[in-house]
Design an enzyme around this catalytic site. Structure first.
Site, PDB file in Angstrom:
ATOM      1  N   TRP A  76      -6.884   8.016   4.635  1.00 42.27           N
ATOM      2  CA  TRP A  76      -7.392   6.763   5.201  1.00 42.27           C
ATOM      3  C   TRP A  76      -6.529   6.429   6.409  1.00 42.27           C
ATOM      4  O   TRP A  76      -5.336   6.159   6.285  1.00 42.27           O
ATOM      5  CB  TRP A  76      -7.326   5.636   4.169  1.00 42.27           C
ATOM      6  CG  TRP A  76      -7.775   4.302   4.714  1.00 42.27           C
ATOM      7  CD1 TRP A  76      -9.020   3.991   5.184  1.00 42.27           C
ATOM      8  CD2 TRP A  76      -6.992   3.120   4.851  1.00 42.27           C
ATOM      9  NE1 TRP A  76      -9.067   2.687   5.606  1.00 42.27           N
ATOM     10  CE2 TRP A  76      -7.826   2.120   5.411  1.00 42.27           C
ATOM     11  CE3 TRP A  76      -5.667   2.793   4.553  1.00 42.27           C
ATOM     12  CZ2 TRP A  76      -7.377   0.829   5.683  1.00 42.27           C
ATOM     13  CZ3 TRP A  76      -5.213   1.512   4.819  1.00 42.27           C
ATOM     14  CH2 TRP A  76      -6.066   0.545   5.379  1.00 42.27           C
ATOM     15  N   ALA A  77      -7.129   6.532   7.583  1.00 47.93           N
ATOM     16  CA  ALA A  77      -6.400   6.283   8.833  1.00 47.93           C
ATOM     17  C   ALA A  77      -7.359   5.610   9.811  1.00 47.93           C
ATOM     18  O   ALA A  77      -7.866   6.241  10.750  1.00 47.93           O
ATOM     19  CB  ALA A  77      -5.854   7.587   9.404  1.00 47.93           C
ATOM     20  N   PRO A  78      -7.637   4.327   9.599  1.00 47.63           N
ATOM     21  CA  PRO A  78      -8.683   3.646  10.390  1.00 47.63           C
ATOM     22  C   PRO A  78      -8.344   3.498  11.859  1.00 47.63           C
ATOM     23  O   PRO A  78      -9.253   3.323  12.679  1.00 47.63           O
ATOM     24  CB  PRO A  78      -8.788   2.274   9.717  1.00 47.63           C
ATOM     25  CG  PRO A  78      -7.454   2.064   9.060  1.00 47.63           C
ATOM     26  CD  PRO A  78      -7.010   3.415   8.621  1.00 47.63           C
ATOM     27  N   ASP A 104       9.360  -4.732  -9.024  1.00 48.96           N
ATOM     28  CA  ASP A 104      10.472  -5.231  -8.221  1.00 48.96           C
ATOM     29  C   ASP A 104       9.979  -6.241  -7.185  1.00 48.96           C
ATOM     30  O   ASP A 104       8.856  -6.151  -6.688  1.00 48.96           O
ATOM     31  CB  ASP A 104      11.160  -4.064  -7.506  1.00 48.96           C
ATOM     32  CG  ASP A 104      12.293  -4.526  -6.602  1.00 48.96           C
ATOM     33  OD1 ASP A 104      13.308  -4.986  -7.132  1.00 48.96           O
ATOM     34  OD2 ASP A 104      12.121  -4.467  -5.362  1.00 48.96           O
ATOM     35  N   GLU A 151      10.196  -9.027 -11.949  1.00 53.68           N
ATOM     36  CA  GLU A 151      11.488  -9.479 -11.434  1.00 53.68           C
ATOM     37  C   GLU A 151      11.226 -10.703 -10.562  1.00 53.68           C
ATOM     38  O   GLU A 151      10.983 -10.605  -9.366  1.00 53.68           O
ATOM     39  CB  GLU A 151      12.172  -8.373 -10.614  1.00 53.68           C
ATOM     40  CG  GLU A 151      13.592  -8.738 -10.229  1.00 53.68           C
ATOM     41  CD  GLU A 151      14.025  -8.232  -8.854  1.00 53.68           C
ATOM     42  OE1 GLU A 151      15.230  -8.109  -8.635  1.00 53.68           O
ATOM     43  OE2 GLU A 151      13.152  -7.976  -8.008  1.00 53.68           O
ATOM     44  N   GLY A 209     -12.959   4.325   7.897  1.00 52.76           N
ATOM     45  CA  GLY A 209     -11.647   4.833   8.263  1.00 52.76           C
ATOM     46  C   GLY A 209     -11.178   6.020   7.450  1.00 52.76           C
ATOM     47  O   GLY A 209     -10.002   6.401   7.529  1.00 52.76           O
TER      48      GLY A 209
END
Length: 629
Positions: free
Chosen positions: A16-18, A282, A337, A45
């Site tokens: 996925w690289a729009p 975290d 956390e 994308g």
């Protein structure tokens, strides 16, 4: 997404690289030709490339081959990237950047042991694989499996929280600057060796939680998620909203469907591929609020939790994550956390809560460090200690701990080091008289941990090594210490020297956990406080039909001290921090029977008279009732 082997041994690559103009795959398999294998552009994308198998029906990209994604950005840059879905990345000794290595072994590790059932009492051993050795080096998964797991089992912990597993380029980040979210850190070994570690833990009846970092990501570009498609808004918010000013890292755009899919898939990957049993999330406080908790205090007023300062996209992501995890894996455990105390964080989704099972009681270790730093023993505020240990939202389970990795890091000191400091180097041998400093330190170390264990929450956590009073602090190799591993280790070898008092602290921690396993105070109702006497420095409470007694006075012992209880009958001592084998003075007779009297006292219907030596804690059980969990 990423690389998936098809039934015909062909390989399907998806990204996925729009924000990119074109995408290519290069690597060992094509002689690092940057243009011979272009991806095809799909909707939304997405980019896709299929590599058919070779003539001999084997995959076109062999196991352990190196790969790169070549990104042609819209501003005409050629960028070399690691797939965000990479399963294995490694770093050559002389290299700065990590390499994407295709992981597809012909005979992957097959687990043989079932997952343990979720325990009623959760006793967590917080661990870091890389420091789990006395040697000054990065320790391995196999070392942890062979040498640390048996100790954890012996100590009575039934859950391990593994830190720094998600790949992180900077070792000294303690694993909190993640670069490859689907890759188990290669500095400790291979993915199969991690799978074996978890499988062996399961064979011992021990659950394994992953310390998962979905609150932010490393700023690294060539071996991280940052600027993957050439834009600053692929996985993250663009502009200032996408930057964490204190951590120097990127912040996810949780409103993006593809980002949600990436993160939710990440959770399923660790659960299904590696067979983790849950997660400690975290940085939840940073996720929950637009201010990320920076420069903000929390008093408990509801206006602090319900308003425009709450990041609803992040909150909904956490709700969806918990919903999916608990729906697909009913025995899964999730821990938040969060220092803010967000109401409903540990209540069910159906109630409008966030769905976590537990939150960390983060105020407790801070209180113990503050007391040891700022107050003389005779000035301890007993009421304030009790308030801190019991100040939690009813019906929302907490994990109590006296100290974690945070207190062990350079710049702070462990409880043992605050208590005994430099004398730990010279006066811990049983072959010499116990000095006043060591005597005080050993007694308070045990009492603090038992009080936290008994009163502070519905689960308990200990950071590796602190159970036996590990000397010194924790500091990872970095420029400031000449890349030294001297403090990036845990000296378990101290336990092999039986003449050292570390063995006594270890023995007490083990007995404390095994006593809890027998009587089950952690999942029971919160403790009922019957005494918190400032002058006497005495704390008494009941929990799980047990009577816990603590005398923090540095010099005053008490005979015929009246203690309240709601359970009439004959009581005996089942845990005593003053036993000689735990480094105590053996002032209590364990054959003594304590009989209750129908004398109401401090809100209870019965009471009894007992002897409480100074700096001693004990747990008494009524022999006339069934304590089985």
């Amino acid at each position: 997404m990423g690389v998936t082997r098809q039934p015909d041994n062909g390989l399907l690559f998806r990204e996925w690289a729009p924000g990119t103009e074109a995408l290519f795959l290069t690597g060992d398999f094509n002689g690092w030709d940057n243009f011979s294998h272009p991806y095809t552009k799909k909707e939304f994308g997405k980019w896709e490339l299929y590599l058919p198998p070779k003539q001999d029906k084997t995959p076109a990209v062999p196991h352990l081959s190196k790969l790169k994604v070549v990104v042609h950005s819209k501003d005409h840059q050629r960028l070399y990237r690691i797939s965000p879905w990479a399963k294995y990345v490694t770093q050559m000794d002389t290299a700065v950047i990590y390499d994407w290595v295709h992981w597809d072994p012909p005979h992957p590790y097959q687990a043989t042991h079932p997952r343990p059932k979720k325990p009623r009492s959760l006793r967590i051993y917080e661990s870091h694989v890389g420091i789990a050795s006395p040697e000054g080096k990065v320790a391995s998964y196999t070392n942890f499996t062979a040498n640390v797991l048996p100790r954890i089992k012996d100590l009575g912990y039934n859950c391990i929280q593994l830190m720094a597993i998600m790949e992180h380029a900077y070792y000294a980040s303690f694993g909190y600057q993640v670069t490859s979210f689907f890759a188990a850190s290669s500095r400790y070994g291979t993915p199969d060796e991690l799978k074996e570690l978890i499988d062996v833990a399961h064979s011992l009846g021990i659950m394994v939680l992953l310390d998962v970092v979905h609150s932010h990501a490393s700023k690294n570009t060539e071996d991280g998620l940052n600027l993957f498609d050439g834009t600053d808004s692929c996985f993250f918010h663009s502009g200032p909203r996408g930057e964490h000013s204190l951590w120097g890292s990127r912040l996810f755009n949780y409103s993006s469907w593809e980002v949600q899919r990436f993160l939710l898939s990440n959770l399923r990957w660790w659960m299904e591929e590696y067979r983790f049993d849950g997660f400690r999330f975290d940085g939840v406080t940073s996720m929950l609020y637009h201010h990320h908790g920076i420069g903000t205090g929390f008093s408990g007023d509801y206006s602090e939790y319900f308003g425009l300062q709450v990041d609803e996209d992040s909150l909904v992501y956490l709700m969806v994550a918990n919903h999916i995890l608990h729906s697909l894996y009913p025995e899964c455990i999730t821990i938040a956390e969060d220092v803010s105390g967000m109401p409903g964080l540990c209540r069910g989704i159906q109630e409008g809560g966030c769905g976590f099972d537990y939150r960390l009681a983060m105020a407790v270790p801070d209180k113990w460090i503050q007391i040891l730093k700022e107050y003389k023993d005779e000035d301890w505020n007993i009421g304030n200690i009790v308030f801190t240990l019991t100040n939690r939202r009813y019906g929302e389970s907490c994990i109590a701990y006296a100290e974690s990795h945070d207190q062990a890091l350079v710049g702070d000191k462990t409880l043992a080091f605050w208590l005994m400091d430099k004398e730990m180097y010279t006066n811990m041998s049983t072959m010499m008289p116990m000095t006043p400093v060591i005597d005080r330190g050993i007694q308070l170390h045990k009492m603090i941990r038992l009080l936290t264990h008994g009163l502070g929450g519905e689960g308990y956590l200990n950071f590796m090594g602190n159970e036996f009073g590990h000397p010194e602090w924790l500091d990872f190799p970095r420029i400031g210490n000449n890349e030294s591993y001297h403090y990036a280790r845990r000296q378990y070898n101290l336990l092999d020297m039986e003449h050292l008092r570390y063995c006594q602290l270890y023995a007490f921690d083990r007995e404390m956990n095994h006593t809890e396993a027998k009587y089950g105070w952690l999942p029971s109702e919160p403790g009922f406080i019957t005494a918190k006497h400032e002058g006497d420095k005495v704390i008494v409470f009941e929990r799980a039909s047990l009577v816990f007694v603590f005398n923090f006075h540095p010099s005053q012992s008490y005979s015929n001290y009246r203690v309240a209880t709601e359970t009439p009958g004959k009581h005996r001592i089942v845990l005593d921090s003053d036993e000689v084998r735990y480094g105590g003075h053996g002032r209590l007779d364990h054959n003594t029977e304590f009989f209750t009297e129908p004398i109401p006292f401090n809100g209870r219907s019965h009471s009894m008279l007992i002897y409480i030596p100074c700096r001693t804690s004990m747990v008494l059980a009524n022999e006339e009732i069934d304590h089985s969990c």
